[in-house]
Design a protein around this motif. Structure first.
Motif, short mmCIF file in Angstrom:
data_model
loop_
_atom_site.label_atom_id
_atom_site.label_comp_id
_atom_site.label_asym_id
_atom_site.label_seq_id
_atom_site.Cartn_x
_atom_site.Cartn_y
_atom_site.Cartn_z
N THR A 186 19.13 14.31 6.90
CA THR A 186 18.54 13.06 7.38
C THR A 186 19.52 12.32 8.28
O THR A 186 20.72 12.30 8.03
CB THR A 186 18.17 12.16 6.18
OG1 THR A 186 17.29 12.87 5.32
CG2 THR A 186 17.50 10.88 6.64
N SER A 187 18.98 11.69 9.33
CA SER A 187 19.76 10.74 10.14
C SER A 187 19.09 9.38 10.06
O SER A 187 17.86 9.29 10.06
CB SER A 187 19.82 11.19 11.60
OG SER A 187 20.74 12.23 11.79
N TYR A 188 19.92 8.35 10.03
CA TYR A 188 19.43 6.97 9.97
C TYR A 188 20.11 6.17 11.07
O TYR A 188 21.34 6.16 11.17
CB TYR A 188 19.74 6.37 8.59
CG TYR A 188 19.62 4.86 8.51
CD1 TYR A 188 18.42 4.23 8.83
CD2 TYR A 188 20.70 4.09 8.08
CE1 TYR A 188 18.31 2.85 8.75
CE2 TYR A 188 20.59 2.71 7.98
CZ TYR A 188 19.40 2.09 8.32
OH TYR A 188 19.28 0.72 8.24
N VAL A 189 19.31 5.51 11.90
CA VAL A 189 19.84 4.62 12.94
C VAL A 189 19.45 3.20 12.57
O VAL A 189 18.27 2.85 12.57
CB VAL A 189 19.31 4.99 14.34
CG1 VAL A 189 19.87 4.02 15.38
CG2 VAL A 189 19.67 6.43 14.69
N CYS A 226 23.95 9.80 18.37
CA CYS A 226 24.53 10.33 17.12
C CYS A 226 23.45 10.69 16.11
O CYS A 226 23.56 11.68 15.39
CB CYS A 226 25.50 9.32 16.53
SG CYS A 226 27.02 9.12 17.48
N GLY A 227 22.38 9.87 16.06
CA GLY A 227 21.29 10.17 15.15
C GLY A 227 20.57 11.46 15.49
O GLY A 227 20.10 12.18 14.60
N LEU A 265 14.33 11.82 10.71
CA LEU A 265 15.03 10.78 11.47
C LEU A 265 14.40 9.44 11.13
O LEU A 265 13.20 9.24 11.32
CB LEU A 265 14.89 11.06 12.97
CG LEU A 265 15.51 10.04 13.93
CD1 LEU A 265 17.03 9.96 13.73
CD2 LEU A 265 15.17 10.40 15.38
N LEU A 308 14.42 5.44 11.86
CA LEU A 308 14.81 4.53 12.93
C LEU A 308 14.37 3.11 12.59
O LEU A 308 13.20 2.86 12.33
CB LEU A 308 14.13 4.96 14.24
CG LEU A 308 14.45 6.38 14.72
CD1 LEU A 308 13.47 6.80 15.81
CD2 LEU A 308 15.88 6.47 15.24
N PRO A 315 14.80 0.88 16.97
CA PRO A 315 15.70 1.72 17.77
C PRO A 315 15.90 1.30 19.21
O PRO A 315 16.90 1.66 19.82
CB PRO A 315 15.03 3.10 17.70
CG PRO A 315 13.58 2.80 17.50
CD PRO A 315 13.56 1.59 16.61
#
Length: 298
Positions: free
Chosen positions: A78-81, A145-146, A154, A156, A159
């Motif tokens: 997982t990515s978190y922005v 980076c995310g 992902l 956001l 964003p």
């Protein structure tokens, strides 16, 4: 398959609920919009999902894993922005992207390819240090980076805050590309036009509670009725369930989610000189769920 399952989560501060009994699910490969005014509970919900804060009630599963007991395993996919972008001030953009790419266990060639791709996509000066960057450039770096790690999920939170229109366009084009490749995207945003364009479904949250979850298509969102005339039959519109979005002396704009069989007899009223039926924008739906309900309380 559901990537995110949120079950009746609540979070209290000083005995007051920030969110209350929030439930929804996000399917694999879906873009899921999350909409609400400031203070509605969007960020609290997201931070509970990713185990930044603990819920007082309920639970969250991501990839079928408990968000608290299996947080480390979930973060690997997982990515978190965040809406609030903060970095170490003396790192350059390139330094940070290299650290992020390395953490994703990419080969050296893959790291270089992806870093170059996102530097060019977002038109970044990768040699500048964080303290030299504007808000917009920090946000571009956060998004890069995310996306660098090619996450399965992902998340956001606002964003596009700080991005100029060109960068917003490039970012949403990239989201479309990632969705086509199977990425699941949770999109919390005030940009209602883009949520409507990008999302498959959207949840509306108000005062910490989910008001509704809707598919982003014409049938479920309803129709916008614009009417002009010397004596508009507003009571009749309200009887068939129309919501007034805007009304002046001889004009009105309404949202209507019912059948045309009920609508057309009202439109034939002699007090109407002209009417127009158009597809709604998400902003219209937002107003029906928030602003005009608030007016009804006063």
């Amino acid at each position: 398959m559901d990537v995110i399952e949120v079950h009746e989560i609540s979070k209290y501060y000083h005995h007051q609920p920030a969110i209350k009994n929030v439930s929804f699910h996000v399917e694999k490969g879906e873009v899921f919009g999350f909409i609400g005014p400031n203070g509605a509970g969007k960020s609290t919900t997201i931070k509970t999902m990713i185990d930044f804060i603990k819920p007082d009630e309920g639970n969250v599963q991501i990839f079928g894993l408990d968000s608290q007991r299996n947080a480390k395993a979930i973060r690997e996919k997982t990515s978190y922005v965040s809406s609030d972008v903060r970095f170490y001030p003396n790192l350059t953009s390139l330094d940070l992207m290299r650290v992020v790419a390395k953490s994703a266990h990419l080969t050296k060639q893959e790291q270089n390819q992806k870093i170059t791709y996102y530097i060019e996509l977002f038109a970044m000066d990768a040699t500048k240090k964080m303290h030299q960057l504007s808000l917009g450039n920090k946000k571009k770096l956060a998004l890069a980076c995310g996306l660098l790690t090619q996450p399965q999920l992902l998340i956001l939170d606002e964003p596009t805050n700080g991005l100029d229109p060109l960068m917003q366009h490039r970012f949403y084009e990239e989201l479309t590309r990632q969705k086509q490749q199977g990425m699941t995207i949770f999109l919390s945003s005030h940009d209602l036009t883009e949520v409507q364009r990008q999302a498959d479904r959207a949840a509306f949250i108000k005062e910490g509670k989910i008001v509704t979850i809707e598919h982003m298509n014409q049938e479920t969102v309803g129709q916008i009725i614009s009417v002009t005339g010397p004596s508009l039959p507003m009571a009749a519109f309200k009887r068939i369930g129309a919501t007034v979005l805007k009304q002046e002396k001889q004009t009105a704009r309404l949202w209507y989610g019912g059948t045309r069989q009920l609508l057309f007899p009202v439109l034939e009223d002699e007090g109407i000189d002209h009417f127009m039926i158009t597809d709604p924008e998400l902003e219209d739906r937002f107003l029906t769920l928030y602003e005009h309900k608030e007016e009804g309380k006063s």
